[in-house]
Design a protein around this motif. Structure first.
Motif: not given
Length: 210
Positions: A156, A159-160, A163, A189, A191-195, A198
């Protein structure tokens, strides 16, 4: 600019006849240093700083220079005159690339440890290597090298970090401890949530960035 991924946290940047290597550590391949005059090192840990490799390179090339935090130089006397101290807030030129030094502290693992210096490098205003930290640079960067696995990191937080930096693209580094399954989890993850755009660069392969 051509970005070549070597083992763990080591990358090589090439543009025209300019070549610069960042964080050649004990988990990276010696050939990353072939034909290189100047190297950037984020901090003192062996997975980012392989002193034996760097000493060997300096013995082959009297022009060889290693830029690293001033706090690290005392712990690496073997580098001798090849070592050049840099600190956060500084701007200099290495191998023809403009380098901005940011950050300053290693991410905490536990109870304030390891508590050592760590700087990040922004190269030509476009490629950011944070070392062992999640420091968000003050200016936008197009290409982020995002740590994937470490005692001081969880998914997490990675990812943060992506972002918060908001790069045009991101590539993983600091991943030697991940097996193939672990890489797939992380990549999925991000690719899905990085914004952001990637992709993983296989070790020894490269991408061209503009």
């Amino acid at each position: 600019m051509r970005l070549i991924k070597y083992g763990h946290a080591c990358v090589r940047l090439e543009a025209d006849d300019r070549v610069l290597v960042i964080d050649p550590g004990t988990f990276s391949e010696a050939e990353a240093l072939d034909g290189v005059d100047e190297v950037l090192v984020t901090h003192e840990h062996p997975d980012h700083l392989d002193i034996a490799k760097l000493v060997a390179a300096s013995q082959r090339n009297s022009a060889f220079r290693v830029y690293l935090p001033s706090a690290v130089i005392e712990s690496a006397p073997e580098l001798g005159s090849a070592a050049v101290a840099v600190d956060a807030g500084q701007r200099f030129t290495a191998a023809g690339f403009a380098v901005d030094v940011v950050g300053g502290e290693h991410a905490e693992i536990y109870d304030g440890l390891p508590g050592c210096a760590n700087v990040g490098f922004v190269v030509d205003g476009t490629v950011y290597h944070p070392g062992d930290s999640l420091f968000v640079p003050p200016s936008p960067v197009a290409t982020l090298l995002v740590p994937a696995a470490a005692p001081w990191l969880k998914l997490s937080e990675a990812l943060d970090f992506v972002r918060a930096v908001r790069p045009k693209r991101a590539f993983p580094i600091h991943d030697a401890t991940l097996n193939e399954l672990g890489q797939e989890y992380f990549d999925g993850w991000l690719d899905l949530k990085g914004g952001t755009e990637y992709a993983r660069i296989p070790v020894g392969e490269s991408v061209t960035i503009r």
